[in-house]
Each structure stands twice: as structure tokens, then as C-alpha cells.
Design a protein around this motif. Structure first.
Motif, PDB file in Angstrom:
ATOM      1  N   ASP A  22      14.201  43.448  86.633  1.00 58.79           N
ATOM      2  CA  ASP A  22      12.950  43.448  85.875  1.00 58.79           C
ATOM      3  C   ASP A  22      11.716  43.771  86.704  1.00 58.79           C
ATOM      4  O   ASP A  22      10.615  43.861  86.163  1.00 58.79           O
ATOM      5  N   ARG A  25       7.007  42.025  88.339  1.00 59.93           N
ATOM      6  CA  ARG A  25       6.303  41.431  87.194  1.00 59.93           C
ATOM      7  C   ARG A  25       7.216  40.540  86.361  1.00 59.93           C
ATOM      8  O   ARG A  25       6.741  39.657  85.659  1.00 59.93           O
ATOM      9  N   THR A  28       9.378  35.245  87.204  1.00 58.16           N
ATOM     10  CA  THR A  28       8.655  34.027  86.845  1.00 58.16           C
ATOM     11  C   THR A  28       9.569  32.834  87.100  1.00 58.16           C
ATOM     12  O   THR A  28      10.797  32.983  87.164  1.00 58.16           O
ATOM     13  N   ARG A  50       4.708  31.124  93.400  1.00 51.54           N
ATOM     14  CA  ARG A  50       5.424  32.385  93.222  1.00 51.54           C
ATOM     15  C   ARG A  50       5.515  33.120  94.561  1.00 51.54           C
ATOM     16  O   ARG A  50       6.533  33.739  94.874  1.00 51.54           O
ATOM     17  N   GLU A 108      11.390  46.330  95.545  1.00 55.61           N
ATOM     18  CA  GLU A 108      10.342  45.672  94.754  1.00 55.61           C
ATOM     19  C   GLU A 108       9.458  44.812  95.651  1.00 55.61           C
ATOM     20  O   GLU A 108       8.240  44.807  95.520  1.00 55.61           O
ATOM     21  N   GLU A 112       5.472  44.943  96.419  1.00 53.32           N
ATOM     22  CA  GLU A 112       4.657  43.739  96.253  1.00 53.32           C
ATOM     23  C   GLU A 112       3.948  43.377  97.555  1.00 53.32           C
ATOM     24  O   GLU A 112       2.833  42.849  97.544  1.00 53.32           O
TER      25      GLU A 112
END
Length: 193
Positions: A22, A25, A28, A50, A108, A112
Motif C-alpha cells: 500500500d 501512506r 497506519t 509512526r 518506499e 519516505e
């Protein structure tokens, strides 16, 4: 509060799967709880933020990508030739590609990291360590080529993994192996030299 290390690892592994599937983003605490199949609120009990979860996911990917002792020993034995080097590079590309979700999650995390200095510092340290470990192992095994050649092979092999995982039809099957052979042949001195 004492924490269950196996559950922490399961939560971080779930975060890796979420990152790969995913993107950042989609990562979570609630999503990690669902992916790990634990009660809601579990991840927030294990990770302060996070950012903490992202950092731990980055560290865990490298733990899982690192070859075990038997694999490392096998890599350090055998003839010190270009052919053997190409074989080793193919094996590394195959091993890393086999943990595709981990590598995609790492991509990813790299994206980030452009926005998160702490994550950037963690990944920078891990990647530098990985590169230098590759150089050291290569040189200690007496394989042909110098540190710069190993770094160039490292860069090319990493991008080959990206292609294999994201656009596998660009360099299908044996073509990837042929490219590794050609790369090693062009970068490393002839065995007779």
C-alpha cells in the motif's frame, strides 16, 4: 511495560507487508494491527510513533535481507574468478528478489526518507554498511576487481532487482543472468591478468 519480542517482530513484518502493498501512506497503526491479526491498539502499544515504526521496519528489512552464516561462508569459498563472481551476483539478486515485499518496502522507505531525517540517517548508515560489507567480503575472498568495481556491481545489481520486482518483463529470465555475466566481464579484470 514488558513487551513480547515475537509480537513486536510480527508487527514490524506486518508493517513491511503494508509498505510493499500500500505504500508509505497506507502504513497506519490500525493497518498494522489488521495485517498482523492482533487486537486494535496493539501496534500503538509497541511503537512510540509512526516514525518509530518506519525506522524499525527499515532495520528489520536489513535483518531479513542479510544472508545467514552458511550462505556467507559459501560465498567466501570457491574459485576467485570472474565466472564465480557473476554466479555470486546472480545468487544475491535471486535471494534479494525472493524477499520482494521487503525490497519494495525498502524502496518506499527510501522515498519516505527524503522527508524524514531520522529515517534517512538510519537507511544511510545501513546502506553504507551493506556496501562496505560487500566490498570487504569480495576483497577478502580474493575475487577479481577493486572496491570501485564492487560498488558498481552493487549499484547495477540493485537496479536489476528493482526492474525484476516492478517491471519483470523489461529483462526477463535468462536475459537478466546474461546481463550480470556481461557486467562482471566488463568491470572485472580477466582471470589470467
Amino acid at each position: 511495560m514488558r513487551q513480547n519480542l515475537a509480537r513486536r517482530a510480527a508487527l514490524v513484518d506486518a508493517a513491511i507487508e503494508l509498505l510493499a502493498r500500500d505504500g508509505a501512506r497506507g502504513l497506519t497503526f490500525r493497518g498494522v494491527d489488521a495485517e498482523a491479526q492482533v487486537p486494535k491498539g496493539t501496534a500503538s502499544n509497541y511503537f512510540a510513533s509512526r516514525d518509530d515504526l518506519l525506522n524499525q521496519a527499515g532495520a528489520r528489512i536489513y535483518e531479513r535481507l542479510r544472508p545467514d552464516d552458511a550462505t556467507m561462508e559459501a560465498m567466501l569459498t570457491g574459485p576467485a574468478t570472474r565466472s564465480r563472481t557473476a554466479q555470486l551476483v546472480r545468487e544475491v539478486v535471486d535471494r534479494v528478489s525472493a524477499f520482494g515485499t521487503g525490497y519494495l518496502a525498502l524502496l518506499e522507505l527510501r522515498l519516505e526518507a527524503t522527508r524524514r531525517p531520522e529515517l534517512r540517517a538510519l537507511l544511510t548508515e545501513r546502506v553504507k554498511e551493506d556496501v562496505e560489507n560487500n566490498v570487504t567480503a569480495h576483497l577478502e575472498a580474493g575475487l577479481p576487481g577493486d572496491a570501485d568495481a564492487v560498488r558498481m556491481i552493487y549499484l547495477a545489481a540493485n537496479w536489476l532487482v528493482v526492474e525484476r520486482l516492478t517491471l519483470p518483463d523489461v529483462f526477463p529470465g535468462s536475459q537478466a543472468g546474461d546481463l550480470i555475466e556481461e557486467l562482471v566481464e566488463r568491470l572485472l579484470p580477466d582471470d589470467a591478468a
